[in-house]
Every structure is written in structure tokens, then in C-alpha cells.
Write a protein that holds these residues in place. Structure first.
Motif, PDB file in Angstrom:
ATOM      1  N   THR A 188       0.798  -1.085  -0.201  1.00  0.00           N
ATOM      2  CA  THR A 188       0.032   0.029   0.029  1.00  0.00           C
ATOM      3  C   THR A 188       0.918   1.384  -0.128  1.00  0.00           C
ATOM      4  N   VAL A 194      -5.527   3.771   6.609  1.00  0.00           N
ATOM      5  CA  VAL A 194      -5.855   2.950   5.181  1.00  0.00           C
ATOM      6  C   VAL A 194      -6.698   1.888   5.488  1.00  0.00           C
ATOM      7  N   VAL A 211      -7.781   5.778   1.421  1.00  0.00           N
ATOM      8  CA  VAL A 211      -6.650   6.392   1.980  1.00  0.00           C
ATOM      9  C   VAL A 211      -7.295   7.610   2.620  1.00  0.00           C
TER      10      VAL A 211
END
Length: 245
Positions: A35, A52, A73
Motif C-alpha cells: 500500500t 488506510v 486512504v
């Protein structure tokens, strides 16, 4: 290679090109991309991210992405407590200290005035800032987005405001600095701690008009400067009060 869909919220959209702001972004990801890797590849420094969600579940920045993942996000929250959701850490544990890049000299001076250990030298290179951040667990303050993406920088803040007082206010809000501030305990020039000193010890360094009316003094043992509660102290107290509002 897998594909994942990202959606950035709030002020994180400031880092995106116009055509990607406020909408879903479906993009191919490198094999075993995390990520963090993809968030930064899309233009957002990881230091600006607090939370996240991957497929609706909380995830760390080191989670490898899989085909079809949906990633939400979020920026740092100032009005809501999301600690139970395991957000990405925005500050190192223990005391908070900073290193400011070459464009933030005015902010560095104000942070020192508020009592925060803040390294600033306009000759510092990006490599040196990264090394200080990694070795001393300092929070990097910068207007350079690329600097915040460096591997050795775990904690940082992209400074949006232009004027030092506005920058200080934003940092106080962003990091909750008001309760941590210890005003007028550091030298504004070299960042060293100040110590209380008897008037007789610094009398030869005082302007006559100051010696006549002031009795409480602090000094910096590194540079020898002497500080007292004069008109400048009053103006700076007002600046700190506004920053904490």
C-alpha cells in the motif's frame, strides 16, 4: 501484476493531478507492491496518511496488494479520535523533535520559541535531512513532496501554508502541540536549551535600559545570548497564543 482501485480523501487530493482528484483510481501494481509503495507512486507522501482501509478493513502501509483490492486512504484526523482503528503513526514515540528543510527557517525559529527541539540549517541536503530523521527519530518538515517519500523518513509533514505564523498554527493543530509546548526554553538561534541565570552573571551583556527594569534572565551556554521578558517576549507570547487556538 495485479490491479487495485484507490480513493484518496480530504486534503490528500492536493497531491493528485486534477483528473484524479476526488475519484476512484484503478491502476496496475507491481508484483508484491505494498500500500505504501502504490500510495507514493500515485503522488501522496506516506507521512501525510493516517488511515488506510483495504476492502473495508484497516491495513498497514506494508500490506501487499492483491488483485481487485479497493484501497481508501485518509489524511490525519484533527476532530475525530481514530486510535482504535490502528491508524498509521504520525509521530515517533516519546518526545517530539523536528528537522526543517531549507525553506522553513522562519517556522524553525517559531518552533524553537515554543520549546521544540528543531534542527534547521539552510545548507542541509536532502540526504542529510533524511539521515537526521532516521538517526534521531525527527519529524521532517518540508514543502518538498519528494523528500517525504524517501525510505529513511518515517515521520513528516508537508507544510502547506506560506507564512511562518500560519505554518506554526497548522502544525499545532496537526500534531496537537499545544500541550507539549514549553515556550521560551530554547535558544532561537542555535536550538540549545536555555538556563535561568542571575542578573549579576549577565549584567555586562545587558543594555542599560534593560538592566534598569528587568530582573529575570535566561541564557544560552552555547552562544552566550541573554533573553528577558521585554516587548519581543510579549509579541512572541501573542504569536504562540494564536497558534494554540
Amino acid at each position: 501484476m495485479v490491479c487495485a482501485t484507490f480513493r484518496f480523501y480530504g486534503e490528500l487530493n492536493d497531491f493528485l493531478p486534477r483528473e484524479r482528484k476526488g475519484r476512484e483510481i484503478t491502476t496496475p501494481c507491481a508484483r508484491m507492491a505494498t500500500t505504501k509503495h502504490m500510495i507514493e507512486a500515485l503522488g501522496v507522501p506516506h507521512t501525510e496518511v493516517e488511515l488506510v482501509l483495504v476492502n473495508g478493513d484497516c491495513a498497514g502501509l506494508d500490506l501487499p496488494l492483491e488483485e481487485g483490492d479497493r484501497v481508501a486512504v485518509y489524511p490525519h484526523f484533527t476532530r475525530f479520535d481514530v486510535s482504535d482503528l490502528r491508524p498509521a503513526p504520525s509521530l515517533p514515540p516519546g518526545r517530539i523533535c523536528f528537522v526543517a528543510d531549507a525553506h522553513l527557517g522562519g517556522l524553525a525559529r517559531l518552533l524553537r520559541m515554543a520549546g521544540f527541539d528543531t534542527i534547521y540549517d539552510n545548507s542541509l541536503s536532502g540526504d542529510q535531512v533524511e539521515a537526521l530523521a532516521a538517526d534521531q527519530e525527527r519529524v521532517v518538515l518540508t514543502r518538498d513532496r519528494a523528500l517525504l517519500k524517501r525510505r529513511g523518513i518515517d515521520f513528516g509533514c508537508y507544510v502547506r501554508a506560506q507564512r511562518p505564523e500560519a505554518q506554526l498554527h497548522d502544525l499545532f493543530e496537526h500534531f496537537g502541540l499545544a500541550e507539549r509546548a514549553r515556550p521560551f526554553t530554547r535558544c532561537l538561534h542555535d536550538n540549545a536549551p536555555l538556563r535561568s541565570v542571575a542578573k549579576a552573571e549577565v549584567l555586562d551583556r545587558l543594555p542599560p535600559q534593560v538592566a534598569a527594569v528587568q530582573d529575570e534572565f535566561n541564557t544560552c551556554d552555547l552562544c552566550g545570548r541573554v533573553y528577558w521578558k521585554g516587548s519581543h517576549w510579549q509579541r512572541m507570547s501573542a504569536v504562540l497564543a494564536r497558534a494554540a487556538q
